[in-house]
Design an enzyme around this catalytic site. Sequence first.
Site, PDB file in Angstrom:
ATOM      1  N   ARG A   1      49.119  66.141  74.308  1.00 22.24           N
ATOM      2  CA  ARG A   1      50.075  65.169  73.796  1.00 22.24           C
ATOM      3  C   ARG A   1      50.341  65.366  72.309  1.00 22.24           C
ATOM      4  O   ARG A   1      51.483  65.301  71.848  1.00 22.24           O
ATOM      5  CB  ARG A   1      49.582  63.750  74.046  1.00 22.24           C
ATOM      6  CG  ARG A   1      50.537  62.639  73.649  1.00 22.24           C
ATOM      7  CD  ARG A   1      51.764  62.606  74.548  1.00 22.24           C
ATOM      8  NE  ARG A   1      52.871  63.412  74.061  1.00 22.24           N
ATOM      9  CZ  ARG A   1      53.752  64.000  74.861  1.00 22.24           C
ATOM     10  NH1 ARG A   1      53.657  63.898  76.165  1.00 22.24           N
ATOM     11  NH2 ARG A   1      54.735  64.704  74.352  1.00 22.24           N
TER      12      ARG A   1
ATOM     13  N   LYS B   1      63.965  60.452  53.675  1.00 25.90           N
ATOM     14  CA  LYS B   1      63.860  59.565  54.829  1.00 25.90           C
ATOM     15  C   LYS B   1      63.180  60.308  55.976  1.00 25.90           C
ATOM     16  O   LYS B   1      63.788  60.663  56.982  1.00 25.90           O
ATOM     17  CB  LYS B   1      65.247  59.066  55.225  1.00 25.90           C
ATOM     18  CG  LYS B   1      65.893  58.209  54.137  1.00 25.90           C
ATOM     19  CD  LYS B   1      67.323  57.827  54.476  1.00 25.90           C
ATOM     20  CE  LYS B   1      67.954  57.022  53.351  1.00 25.90           C
ATOM     21  NZ  LYS B   1      69.372  56.702  53.604  1.00 25.90           N
TER      22      LYS B   1
ATOM     23  N   LYS C   1      69.368  56.748  40.101  1.00 26.58           N
ATOM     24  CA  LYS C   1      70.241  55.979  40.984  1.00 26.58           C
ATOM     25  C   LYS C   1      70.661  54.697  40.280  1.00 26.58           C
ATOM     26  O   LYS C   1      70.333  54.471  39.121  1.00 26.58           O
ATOM     27  CB  LYS C   1      69.515  55.710  42.295  1.00 26.58           C
ATOM     28  CG  LYS C   1      68.990  57.004  42.945  1.00 26.58           C
ATOM     29  CD  LYS C   1      68.418  56.785  44.307  1.00 26.58           C
ATOM     30  CE  LYS C   1      69.510  56.676  45.343  1.00 26.58           C
ATOM     31  NZ  LYS C   1      68.991  56.689  46.729  1.00 26.58           N
TER      32      LYS C   1
ATOM     33  N   GLU D   1      73.277  59.821  40.386  1.00 23.06           N
ATOM     34  CA  GLU D   1      74.120  59.197  41.394  1.00 23.06           C
ATOM     35  C   GLU D   1      75.268  58.459  40.720  1.00 23.06           C
ATOM     36  O   GLU D   1      75.054  57.691  39.777  1.00 23.06           O
ATOM     37  CB  GLU D   1      73.300  58.218  42.231  1.00 23.06           C
ATOM     38  CG  GLU D   1      74.089  57.497  43.309  1.00 23.06           C
ATOM     39  CD  GLU D   1      73.246  56.475  44.037  1.00 23.06           C
ATOM     40  OE1 GLU D   1      72.541  56.860  44.986  1.00 23.06           O
ATOM     41  OE2 GLU D   1      73.279  55.287  43.643  1.00 23.06           O
TER      42      GLU D   1
ATOM     43  N   ASP E   1      78.059  58.827  45.767  1.00 26.74           N
ATOM     44  CA  ASP E   1      77.525  57.932  46.783  1.00 26.74           C
ATOM     45  C   ASP E   1      78.619  57.108  47.437  1.00 26.74           C
ATOM     46  O   ASP E   1      79.315  56.332  46.777  1.00 26.74           O
ATOM     47  CB  ASP E   1      76.482  57.002  46.155  1.00 26.74           C
ATOM     48  CG  ASP E   1      75.789  56.132  47.194  1.00 26.74           C
ATOM     49  OD1 ASP E   1      75.426  56.671  48.263  1.00 26.74           O
ATOM     50  OD2 ASP E   1      75.600  54.935  46.940  1.00 26.74           O
TER      51      ASP E   1
END
Length: 273
Positions: free
Chosen positions: A94, A129, A161, A190, A212
């Site tokens: 597994r 992510k 950002k 950004e 963005d």
Amino acid sequence: MNKEFKDIIDLALAEDIGSGDVSASLLADKQVSASIVCRKVAVICGIEYAQAAFLSLNKDIKINWLVKDGDLVDASQTLCTLSGSSRAIISAERVALNFLQTLSAVATQTRSLVDKISDTKAQLLDTRKTLPGLRLAQKQAVKCGGGVNHRLGLYDCIMLKENHIIAAGGISKAVAEAKAHFSDLDLIVEVETLEQLAEVLTLSDVTRALCDNFSLQMLSEAVALSAGRLPLEASGNIDKATIVSIAQTGVDFISTGSITKNIQAIDLSLRFA
């Protein structure tokens, strides 16, 4: 096997086996042959992880891989054959398949998007992510699928950002502060408007501008405004339906978290002969 890699394998096995595989303990531990088969068309990735899972339980298991990472395989294609301890193979099954099917899913998803934009200059980037603990593995899977790695984490590249910019009092101040402390690192800024991009283009220390959630028209205007002076990255609302039109605006990079988080595991099976 480096320590980080070994720790990932050991953690996955410990999570699954715990104090012992009670089902496998019911079997006579004899020498068996087995194979892993892929049930759908896929780009394979994760061979090293799958192999380590088996060999961590029994170093005498013999595995003959018929494919390599990055190979495109057909449905019902055999990926490898195994021989060795029946208990060890079943206990590791597994975990080995989890690594292989998850990383192959990332590679397959990446390849599908890379193929869509192959007639443009845009390169497909991943993001942060990723599944906890599998950052490096998933980023390797992106490369297997033909994508390009973005920064690995918060330590190897500066990305300013919206909240960084607000806290610093503006783009120019944020860039100056960043380069004063980390002059050796790449710096990505950004931007959310063409006006912000125009300001970034006046600064000499920026490596790339990340546009963005720009509309297609805004991206086209951004490409014209930059005129090749600074690489541009498009991010936000990237999927199979939008990626071609975004690439056709002339941006240099397209980043999306979908290739590492919105994935469907590849269907694999292990059967004794």
